[in-house]
Design an enzyme around this catalytic site. Structure first.
Site, PDB file in Angstrom:
ATOM      1  N   TYR A  18       0.833  -1.204   0.000  1.00 42.73           N
ATOM      2  CA  TYR A  18       0.000   0.000   0.000  1.00 42.73           C
ATOM      3  C   TYR A  18       0.866   1.253   0.000  1.00 42.73           C
ATOM      4  O   TYR A  18       0.552   2.244  -0.652  1.00 42.73           O
ATOM      5  CB  TYR A  18      -0.929   0.000   1.215  1.00 42.73           C
ATOM      6  CG  TYR A  18      -1.723   1.275   1.362  1.00 42.73           C
ATOM      7  CD1 TYR A  18      -2.859   1.494   0.579  1.00 42.73           C
ATOM      8  CD2 TYR A  18      -1.324   2.267   2.251  1.00 42.73           C
ATOM      9  CE1 TYR A  18      -3.577   2.673   0.694  1.00 42.73           C
ATOM     10  CE2 TYR A  18      -2.040   3.447   2.365  1.00 42.73           C
ATOM     11  CZ  TYR A  18      -3.168   3.647   1.586  1.00 42.73           C
ATOM     12  OH  TYR A  18      -3.873   4.831   1.689  1.00 42.73           O
ATOM     13  N   GLU A  19       1.972   1.209   0.733  1.00 41.04           N
ATOM     14  CA  GLU A  19       2.866   2.361   0.826  1.00 41.04           C
ATOM     15  C   GLU A  19       3.861   2.428  -0.332  1.00 41.04           C
ATOM     16  O   GLU A  19       4.813   3.193  -0.298  1.00 41.04           O
ATOM     17  CB  GLU A  19       3.587   2.359   2.181  1.00 41.04           C
ATOM     18  CG  GLU A  19       2.637   2.643   3.322  1.00 41.04           C
ATOM     19  CD  GLU A  19       3.313   2.744   4.677  1.00 41.04           C
ATOM     20  OE1 GLU A  19       4.495   2.357   4.822  1.00 41.04           O
ATOM     21  OE2 GLU A  19       2.641   3.231   5.610  1.00 41.04           O
TER      22      GLU A  19
ATOM     23  N   GLY B  61     -14.491   0.877  12.029  1.00 38.97           N
ATOM     24  CA  GLY B  61     -14.030   1.447  13.284  1.00 38.97           C
ATOM     25  C   GLY B  61     -12.822   0.744  13.876  1.00 38.97           C
ATOM     26  O   GLY B  61     -12.388   1.091  14.985  1.00 38.97           O
TER      27      GLY B  61
ATOM     28  N   GLY C 240      -9.604   0.723  12.860  1.00 35.70           N
ATOM     29  CA  GLY C 240      -8.424   1.584  12.947  1.00 35.70           C
ATOM     30  C   GLY C 240      -8.472   2.449  14.190  1.00 35.70           C
ATOM     31  O   GLY C 240      -7.507   2.542  14.955  1.00 35.70           O
TER      32      GLY C 240
ATOM     33  N   ASN D 272      -0.319  10.234   1.842  1.00 35.18           N
ATOM     34  CA  ASN D 272      -1.394   9.371   2.326  1.00 35.18           C
ATOM     35  C   ASN D 272      -2.505  10.206   2.977  1.00 35.18           C
ATOM     36  O   ASN D 272      -2.729  10.154   4.185  1.00 35.18           O
ATOM     37  CB  ASN D 272      -0.824   8.336   3.295  1.00 35.18           C
ATOM     38  CG  ASN D 272      -1.797   7.214   3.582  1.00 35.18           C
ATOM     39  OD1 ASN D 272      -2.967   7.283   3.226  1.00 35.18           O
ATOM     40  ND2 ASN D 272      -1.304   6.184   4.244  1.00 35.18           N
TER      41      ASN D 272
ATOM     42  N   TYR E 209      -6.301  10.575  11.006  1.00 32.77           N
ATOM     43  CA  TYR E 209      -5.576  10.934  12.218  1.00 32.77           C
ATOM     44  C   TYR E 209      -6.009  12.298  12.748  1.00 32.77           C
ATOM     45  O   TYR E 209      -6.176  12.474  13.952  1.00 32.77           O
ATOM     46  CB  TYR E 209      -4.066  10.915  11.976  1.00 32.77           C
ATOM     47  CG  TYR E 209      -3.521   9.560  11.588  1.00 32.77           C
ATOM     48  CD1 TYR E 209      -4.023   8.379  12.143  1.00 32.77           C
ATOM     49  CD2 TYR E 209      -2.496   9.443  10.654  1.00 32.77           C
ATOM     50  CE1 TYR E 209      -3.523   7.145  11.779  1.00 32.77           C
ATOM     51  CE2 TYR E 209      -1.993   8.196  10.293  1.00 32.77           C
ATOM     52  CZ  TYR E 209      -2.507   7.059  10.859  1.00 32.77           C
ATOM     53  OH  TYR E 209      -2.012   5.832  10.514  1.00 32.77           O
TER      54      TYR E 209
END
Length: 160
Positions: free
Chosen positions: A28-29, A98, A100, A127, A134
């Site tokens: 993903y990264e 929920g 994460g 991202n 966050y």
């Protein structure tokens, strides 16, 4: 503090799926070739004689679909430990449930219970879904610091 029953500490039998999740995060990264984690390495780190890494897993419909790998940090300015979150990942098909937030909540509870004063992590600048998530939790970016890293040949050269 309410404990989310979908979140628990990792067990030895979770190691293979955690390794899969870490490799999925690396993909993903956009850096799958940089991820070399093996089950034996992770088993030693999590469950060896002196564990240096800790992990919470998230379950959905009886299956481990997410993880938070972390270790203790120490703030010389505050004089106490904190948690550094190395990896947070929830499989794409389990996002929006929920999990994460529940994983981060579990780490925040670890901090509160142990009088740790920081929960920190890094996020790639591109991202935006993670950054937005966050920020929605009240996390603030530490833009005044730049992370530096030595690996591979540069690390070997300096250490030689």
């Amino acid at each position: 503090m309410t404990k989310d029953e979908r979140i628990r500490r990792a067990r030895v039998e979770d190691v293979p799926v955690i390794v899969e999740l870490v490799h999925a995060l690396a993909a993903y990264e956009r850096a799958p070739e940089e991820c070399h984690l093996t089950a034996s390495q992770l088993t030693a780190a999590l469950f060896g004689e002196t564990p240096a890494v800790f992990c919470h897993v998230a379950e959905h419909e009886g299956e481990v679909v997410g993880c938070a790998l972390w270790f203790l940090s120490f703030s010389t300015w505050r004089g106490v430990h904190g948690i550094y979150l190395e990896d947070l990942f929830v499989r794409p098909d389990a996002r929006g449930t929920g999990l994460g937030k529940a994983l981060l909540t579990a780490l925040a509870q670890e901090c509160v219970q142990n009088n740790y004063e920081r929960l920190e992590w890094s996020v790639l600048n591109w991202n935006t879904p993670a950054i937005d998530f966050y920020k929605s939790l009240g996390a603030t970016p530490q833009d005044e610091w730049t992370t530096y890293r030595l690996t591979d040949e540069a690390l070997t050269n300096l250490g030689a």
